[in-house]
Enzyme design. Structure first.
Site, PDB file in Angstrom:
ATOM      1  N   LYS A   1     -10.723 -43.644  -7.080  1.00 13.81           N
ATOM      2  CA  LYS A   1     -11.387 -42.334  -6.999  1.00 13.81           C
ATOM      3  C   LYS A   1     -12.597 -42.462  -6.108  1.00 13.81           C
ATOM      4  O   LYS A   1     -13.190 -43.539  -6.003  1.00 13.81           O
ATOM      5  CB  LYS A   1     -11.835 -41.881  -8.383  1.00 13.81           C
ATOM      6  CG  LYS A   1     -12.043 -40.391  -8.511  1.00 13.81           C
ATOM      7  CD  LYS A   1     -10.693 -39.678  -8.510  1.00 13.81           C
ATOM      8  CE  LYS A   1     -10.646 -38.398  -9.247  1.00 13.81           C
ATOM      9  NZ  LYS A   1      -9.323 -38.063  -9.746  1.00 13.81           N
TER      10      LYS A   1
ATOM     11  N   GLY B   1     -10.255 -23.361 -10.222  1.00 10.11           N
ATOM     12  CA  GLY B   1     -10.101 -24.092  -8.964  1.00 10.11           C
ATOM     13  C   GLY B   1      -8.613 -24.281  -8.712  1.00 10.11           C
ATOM     14  O   GLY B   1      -7.781 -23.479  -9.161  1.00 10.11           O
TER      15      GLY B   1
HETATM   16  N1  GLU Z   1      -7.313 -35.579  -7.739  1.00  4.60           N
HETATM   17  C1  GLU Z   1      -6.025 -35.462  -8.339  1.00  4.60           C
HETATM   18  C2  GLU Z   1      -6.007 -36.135  -9.695  1.00  4.60           C
HETATM   19  O1  GLU Z   1      -7.014 -36.292 -10.342  1.00  4.60           O
HETATM   20  C3  GLU Z   1      -4.906 -35.919  -7.413  1.00  4.60           C
HETATM   21  C4  GLU Z   1      -5.006 -37.328  -6.959  1.00  4.60           C
HETATM   22  C5  GLU Z   1      -3.991 -37.681  -5.872  1.00  4.60           C
HETATM   23  O2  GLU Z   1      -3.178 -36.852  -5.521  1.00  4.60           O
HETATM   24  O3  GLU Z   1      -4.085 -38.798  -5.397  1.00  4.60           O
HETATM   25  O4  GLU Z   1      -4.963 -36.446 -10.218  1.00  4.60           O
END
Ligand code: GLU
Length: 426
Positions: free
Chosen positions: A116, A230
């Site tokens: 992340k 969102g």
């Molecule tokens: N941000 C999204 C999540 O928390 C997608 C992450 C991604 O597609 O890599 O799952």
């Protein structure tokens, strides 16, 4: 007489997301009898990069921003996870979110690890040009640890397909060649996938459909309240009626919520938000606070915004039968205990919202082959993945007689631990 101050539970609970993620892992490790070294490895991120970004602002000044990228664990494959642009970002939140990405990719059984990223900023106060400069600056600093075989970002809170396009472009410029595969959630014209935009919500709807089956409950005509408007919340409001036949009675965003017990015209709410910047003030609905929305008497509650909104303080008053967590980390451990006691069926975050990363993985596969799938193919393959993951977790919960979150942890951590052992790390 001595009086002691009794704080509301909310204030007494420690709400550090990374501590919460570690405590959740500890419970699963105990239940799985995990080797102490594997447990210790999985409690910490494998690698993290802290960066300082400079951006030339429109007024000629230069501003400095802090950014992070956490690569939590890559035993099952390259790390994967979104980038958040948020004023309250902290390294511990990013660590927790990176850990949850690790369990998320494992629970849907895609060959990726968890990561992340984030930048502490308020995108609502930046011009489009400043936002582009910030996005490109992030890639210039973090790009050295990104790559289709290493770590692949995606959108998250307040980041969009346009931001993914700028980042893919910046990375391609750095490498001197086209590199669509470095990031997912791109626009269709730049190697994006059909069905990626609504994938998080769609995957969550498939989970609710399966949960309703095992609970023997008909979703048609059931009521749904959604916190957050969102990417996840907005598409949940559209797809809930379409795929499950539910009536959406309340939605909210960071400025407040709207409620109509007879049902909201979702398309009209989306247009109102596009016009005014918020769902607030939508005609034909009464105002409601984000807090009150969570406690509405509805069948299905869908937290789709930020962490720690369902706590020991409000959990005793939640009336929904099913909580489908499209947000990451919306429920605290104390709330989990209360919800379990009260028999509320929770579809835990890293299962419920895994549709986004699943279609991101499909996007990576399409980029690698340079061949693109139809929306129908994406939906069918997503359905297959989500349905299988839901039942893996449901079966585990029955087998171990634990709640769904702990069951999801046992499935996911078991898979990551197997990869760690097979690699010979421990
Ligand atoms: N941000 C999204 C999540 O928390 C997608 C992450 C991604 O597609 O890599 O799952």
């Amino acid at each position: 007489m001595v009086t002691t101050m009794v704080l509301p539970t909310e204030a007494r609970e420690r709400l550090n997301s990374f501590e919460i993620a570690q405590a959740q892992l500890d419970q699963a490790a105990a239940l799985l009898n995990l080797e102490p070294a594997i447990h210790a490895l999985l409690r910490e991120p494998m690698r993290e990069l802290h960066v300082t970004l400079t951006v030339k602002m429109d007024d000629g000044s230069t501003r400095i921003f802090k950014g992070f990228r956490v690569q939590y664990n890559d035993s099952r494959g390259p790390t994967k996870g979104g980038i958040r642009f948020h004023p309250d970002e902290t390294i511990d939140t990013i660590r927790a979110l990176a850990a949850w990405m690790t369990w998320k990719c494992a629970v849907v059984d895609i060959p990726l690890g968890g990561g992340k990223g984030g930048v502490i900023c308020n995108p609502k106060e930046l011009s489009l040009r400043e936002l582009e400069q910030l996005s490109r600056a992030y890639v210039r600093q973090v790009g050295r640890i990104l790559g289709p075989e290493m770590d692949i970002p995606a959108p998250d809170v307040y980041t969009t397909p346009q931001i993914m396009a700028w980042m893919a472009d910046e990375y391609s410029m750095l490498r001197g060649q086209n590199e669509f595969g470095v990031i997912t959630g791109k626009p269709l014209a730049l190697g994006g996938s059909q069905g990626r935009e609504d994938a998080t919500a769609r995957g969550g709807m498939y989970c609710i459909r399966e949960a309703a089956k095992v609970l023997g409950f008909d979703t048609h005509g059931a009521t749904m309240a959604i916190q957050g408007f969102g990417n996840a919340g907005r598409f949940a409001a559209k797809l809930g009626p379409e795929l499950l036949g539910v009536t959406v009675v309340a939605v909210s965003d960071s400025r407040g919520g709207i409620y109509n017990p007879g049902g909201l015209d979702v398309q009209a709410v989306i247009e109102h938000k596009q016009r005014t910047g918020s769902v607030v003030g939508f005609p034909g609905a009464q105002p409601i606070s984000n807090e009150a929305l969570l406690e509405l008497d509805v069948d299905i509650l869908v937290p789709s915004a930020m962490e720690n909104v369902i706590t020991g303080y409000n959990a005793p008053r939640i009336k929904a039968r099913i909580i489908a967590e499209l947000a990451n980390g919306p429920t605290t451990p104390e709330a989990d205990r209360i919800l379990a006691e009260r028999g509320i069926y929770v579809i835990p975050d890293f299962l419920c919202n895994a549709g986004g990363v699943t279609v991101s993985y499909f996007e990576m596969v399409q980029n690698a082959y340079d061949r693109y799938w139809s929306a129908e193919t994406v939906h069918a393959r997503l359905d297959e993945k989500m349905t299988r993951a839901f039942h893996d977790v449901h079966k585990k919960a029955l087998e171990l007689d634990v709640d769904n979150r702990l069951a999801a942890y046992c499935v996911a951590v078991g898979r990551v631990a197997e990869a760690v052992r097979l690699r010979g790390w421990v």
